[in-house]
Write a protein that holds these residues in place. Sequence first.
Motif, PDB file in Angstrom:
ATOM      1  N   MET A   1      27.131   9.133 -14.306  1.00 58.79           N
ATOM      2  CA  MET A   1      26.168  10.206 -14.445  1.00 58.79           C
ATOM      3  C   MET A   1      24.818   9.593 -14.770  1.00 58.79           C
ATOM      4  SD  MET A   1      26.592  13.397 -16.939  1.00 58.79           S
ATOM      5  CE  MET A   1      25.223  14.084 -17.750  1.00 58.79           C
ATOM      6  N   ASN A   2      23.790   9.932 -14.027  1.00 59.08           N
ATOM      7  CA  ASN A   2      22.453   9.385 -14.227  1.00 59.08           C
ATOM      8  C   ASN A   2      21.515  10.439 -14.776  1.00 59.08           C
ATOM      9  OD1 ASN A   2      23.354   7.011 -13.103  1.00 59.08           O
ATOM     10  ND2 ASN A   2      22.685   7.567 -11.054  1.00 59.08           N
ATOM     11  N   LYS A   3      20.583   9.992 -15.599  1.00 57.01           N
ATOM     12  CA  LYS A   3      19.576  10.873 -16.181  1.00 57.01           C
ATOM     13  C   LYS A   3      18.204  10.350 -15.809  1.00 57.01           C
ATOM     14  CE  LYS A   3      22.502  13.280 -18.685  1.00 57.01           C
ATOM     15  NZ  LYS A   3      23.017  14.495 -18.200  1.00 57.01           N
ATOM     16  N   GLN A   4      17.400  11.190 -15.162  1.00 62.22           N
ATOM     17  CA  GLN A   4      16.025  10.817 -14.831  1.00 62.22           C
ATOM     18  C   GLN A   4      15.179  10.997 -16.095  1.00 62.22           C
ATOM     19  OE1 GLN A   4      15.167   9.688 -11.758  1.00 62.22           O
ATOM     20  NE2 GLN A   4      13.128   9.230 -12.510  1.00 62.22           N
ATOM     21  N   LEU A   5      14.350  10.010 -16.398  1.00 63.64           N
ATOM     22  CA  LEU A   5      13.546  10.040 -17.614  1.00 63.64           C
ATOM     23  C   LEU A   5      12.161  10.617 -17.369  1.00 63.64           C
ATOM     24  CD1 LEU A   5      14.367   6.514 -19.035  1.00 63.64           C
ATOM     25  CD2 LEU A   5      15.250   8.687 -19.834  1.00 63.64           C
ATOM     26  N   GLU A   6      11.641  11.288 -18.377  1.00 67.64           N
ATOM     27  CA  GLU A   6      10.245  11.709 -18.338  1.00 67.64           C
ATOM     28  C   GLU A   6       9.386  10.502 -18.674  1.00 67.64           C
ATOM     29  OE1 GLU A   6       9.926  14.950 -21.053  1.00 67.64           O
ATOM     30  OE2 GLU A   6      11.317  16.203 -19.927  1.00 67.64           O
ATOM     31  N   ASN A   7       8.086  10.586 -18.412  1.00 66.98           N
ATOM     32  CA  ASN A   7       7.193   9.441 -18.583  1.00 66.98           C
ATOM     33  C   ASN A   7       7.205   8.871 -19.995  1.00 66.98           C
ATOM     34  OD1 ASN A   7       6.419   9.338 -15.950  1.00 66.98           O
ATOM     35  ND2 ASN A   7       4.620  10.651 -16.232  1.00 66.98           N
ATOM     36  N   ASN A   8       7.048   9.678 -21.014  1.00 65.55           N
ATOM     37  CA  ASN A   8       6.959   9.190 -22.395  1.00 65.55           C
ATOM     38  C   ASN A   8       8.223   9.505 -23.189  1.00 65.55           C
ATOM     39  OD1 ASN A   8       4.365   8.110 -22.094  1.00 65.55           O
ATOM     40  ND2 ASN A   8       3.440  10.127 -22.415  1.00 65.55           N
ATOM     41  N   SER A   9       9.352   9.406 -22.547  1.00 66.05           N
ATOM     42  CA  SER A   9      10.621   9.724 -23.195  1.00 66.05           C
ATOM     43  C   SER A   9      10.969   8.663 -24.236  1.00 66.05           C
ATOM     44  CB  SER A   9      11.731   9.791 -22.153  1.00 66.05           C
ATOM     45  OG  SER A   9      12.983   9.958 -22.782  1.00 66.05           O
ATOM     46  N   GLU A  10      11.563   9.107 -25.330  1.00 67.29           N
ATOM     47  CA  GLU A  10      12.017   8.160 -26.350  1.00 67.29           C
ATOM     48  C   GLU A  10      13.249   7.382 -25.886  1.00 67.29           C
ATOM     49  OE1 GLU A  10      14.735  10.430 -29.454  1.00 67.29           O
ATOM     50  OE2 GLU A  10      12.822  11.469 -29.178  1.00 67.29           O
ATOM     51  N   PHE A  11      13.840   7.805 -24.787  1.00 69.25           N
ATOM     52  CA  PHE A  11      15.019   7.137 -24.255  1.00 69.25           C
ATOM     53  C   PHE A  11      14.675   6.022 -23.268  1.00 69.25           C
ATOM     54  CE2 PHE A  11      16.420  11.351 -25.560  1.00 69.25           C
ATOM     55  CZ  PHE A  11      17.417  10.999 -26.449  1.00 69.25           C
ATOM     56  N   ASN A  12      13.383   5.769 -23.053  1.00 69.80           N
ATOM     57  CA  ASN A  12      12.971   4.670 -22.166  1.00 69.80           C
ATOM     58  C   ASN A  12      13.516   3.327 -22.641  1.00 69.80           C
ATOM     59  OD1 ASN A  12      11.572   6.001 -20.126  1.00 69.80           O
ATOM     60  ND2 ASN A  12       9.695   6.089 -21.325  1.00 69.80           N
ATOM     61  N   LYS A  13      13.736   3.192 -23.938  1.00 68.01           N
ATOM     62  CA  LYS A  13      14.246   1.922 -24.470  1.00 68.01           C
ATOM     63  C   LYS A  13      15.668   1.624 -23.974  1.00 68.01           C
ATOM     64  CE  LYS A  13      15.563   4.219 -28.747  1.00 68.01           C
ATOM     65  NZ  LYS A  13      15.257   4.367 -30.146  1.00 68.01           N
ATOM     66  N   PHE A  14      16.384   2.649 -23.526  1.00 69.36           N
ATOM     67  CA  PHE A  14      17.739   2.437 -23.025  1.00 69.36           C
ATOM     68  C   PHE A  14      17.761   2.071 -21.548  1.00 69.36           C
ATOM     69  CE2 PHE A  14      18.491   5.641 -26.490  1.00 69.36           C
ATOM     70  CZ  PHE A  14      19.015   4.733 -27.376  1.00 69.36           C
ATOM     71  N   ASP A  15      16.640   2.228 -20.870  1.00 69.99           N
ATOM     72  CA  ASP A  15      16.542   1.919 -19.441  1.00 69.99           C
ATOM     73  C   ASP A  15      16.285   0.420 -19.284  1.00 69.99           C
ATOM     74  OD1 ASP A  15      16.326   2.072 -16.721  1.00 69.99           O
ATOM     75  OD2 ASP A  15      14.293   2.909 -16.730  1.00 69.99           O
ATOM     76  N   THR A  16      17.359  -0.360 -19.246  1.00 69.27           N
ATOM     77  CA  THR A  16      17.217  -1.823 -19.265  1.00 69.27           C
ATOM     78  C   THR A  16      16.710  -2.398 -17.950  1.00 69.27           C
ATOM     79  OG1 THR A  16      19.556  -2.048 -18.722  1.00 69.27           O
ATOM     80  CG2 THR A  16      18.955  -2.161 -21.051  1.00 69.27           C
ATOM     81  N   ASP A  17      16.966  -1.722 -16.829  1.00 72.09           N
ATOM     82  CA  ASP A  17      16.466  -2.257 -15.556  1.00 72.09           C
ATOM     83  C   ASP A  17      15.157  -1.595 -15.118  1.00 72.09           C
ATOM     84  OD1 ASP A  17      17.430   0.211 -14.845  1.00 72.09           O
ATOM     85  OD2 ASP A  17      18.926  -0.538 -13.437  1.00 72.09           O
ATOM     86  N   HIS A  18      14.621  -0.703 -15.944  1.00 73.97           N
ATOM     87  CA  HIS A  18      13.300  -0.068 -15.750  1.00 73.97           C
ATOM     88  C   HIS A  18      13.172   0.629 -14.392  1.00 73.97           C
ATOM     89  CE1 HIS A  18      12.196  -2.122 -19.399  1.00 73.97           C
ATOM     90  NE2 HIS A  18      12.531  -3.283 -18.855  1.00 73.97           N
ATOM     91  N   ASP A  19      14.239   1.324 -13.997  1.00 72.65           N
ATOM     92  CA  ASP A  19      14.169   2.077 -12.746  1.00 72.65           C
ATOM     93  C   ASP A  19      13.921   3.561 -12.986  1.00 72.65           C
ATOM     94  OD1 ASP A  19      16.584   2.796 -13.815  1.00 72.65           O
ATOM     95  OD2 ASP A  19      17.762   2.386 -12.011  1.00 72.65           O
ATOM     96  N   GLY A  20      13.739   3.959 -14.241  1.00 71.07           N
ATOM     97  CA  GLY A  20      13.478   5.362 -14.564  1.00 71.07           C
ATOM     98  C   GLY A  20      14.722   6.200 -14.702  1.00 71.07           C
ATOM     99  N   VAL A  21      15.877   5.563 -14.568  1.00 73.92           N
ATOM    100  CA  VAL A  21      17.155   6.267 -14.670  1.00 73.92           C
ATOM    101  C   VAL A  21      18.006   5.555 -15.720  1.00 73.92           C
ATOM    102  CG1 VAL A  21      19.261   6.913 -13.454  1.00 73.92           C
ATOM    103  CG2 VAL A  21      17.070   6.991 -12.266  1.00 73.92           C
ATOM    104  N   VAL A  22      18.577   6.338 -16.638  1.00 70.52           N
ATOM    105  CA  VAL A  22      19.474   5.771 -17.647  1.00 70.52           C
ATOM    106  C   VAL A  22      20.907   6.058 -17.212  1.00 70.52           C
ATOM    107  CG1 VAL A  22      20.198   5.839 -20.048  1.00 70.52           C
ATOM    108  CG2 VAL A  22      17.799   6.082 -19.488  1.00 70.52           C
ATOM    109  N   THR A  23      21.636   5.001 -16.952  1.00 66.36           N
ATOM    110  CA  THR A  23      23.033   5.157 -16.525  1.00 66.36           C
ATOM    111  C   THR A  23      23.955   5.113 -17.739  1.00 66.36           C
ATOM    112  OG1 THR A  23      23.334   2.790 -16.241  1.00 66.36           O
ATOM    113  CG2 THR A  23      22.538   4.019 -14.329  1.00 66.36           C
ATOM    114  N   ASP A  24      25.198   5.507 -17.523  1.00 62.94           N
ATOM    115  CA  ASP A  24      26.187   5.452 -18.600  1.00 62.94           C
ATOM    116  C   ASP A  24      26.372   4.012 -19.079  1.00 62.94           C
ATOM    117  OD1 ASP A  24      26.564   8.159 -18.556  1.00 62.94           O
ATOM    118  OD2 ASP A  24      28.372   8.077 -17.304  1.00 62.94           O
ATOM    119  N   ALA A  25      26.338   3.070 -18.146  1.00 60.93           N
ATOM    120  CA  ALA A  25      26.505   1.659 -18.509  1.00 60.93           C
ATOM    121  C   ALA A  25      25.361   1.182 -19.402  1.00 60.93           C
ATOM    122  CB  ALA A  25      26.578   0.798 -17.256  1.00 60.93           C
TER     123      ALA A  25
END
Length: 108
Positions: A1-25
Amino acid sequence: MNKQLENNSEFNKFDTDHDGVVTDAELSRSERMITIENMDKMADQQRIMAWAALVAPPVLIAYLASELVALDKVNALNGLVTTYCAAMGTIVVAFMAAQAYVRGKAES
């Protein structure tokens, strides 16, 4: 399940590959890293507590053995110092045993 991030989301730190999507992995990996960091901080605090428990009783005993304290006061404090030294050791052993038990359960 993927989550698209908003620009200034606090969850950007979890996006390790910086593609704008936070995966379960990525979330799982980040959670594991936070757990490791917290366990490291806890181990540091346990080391500090162990050193304090090792250093405090001999320092107290050396102070009481010095000429700064009258002999009658040393005799009066003898039971208190003995109890204090035993309690420090017991508290450290009990705390570290409980932490080892909890860590063993978490790793199982």
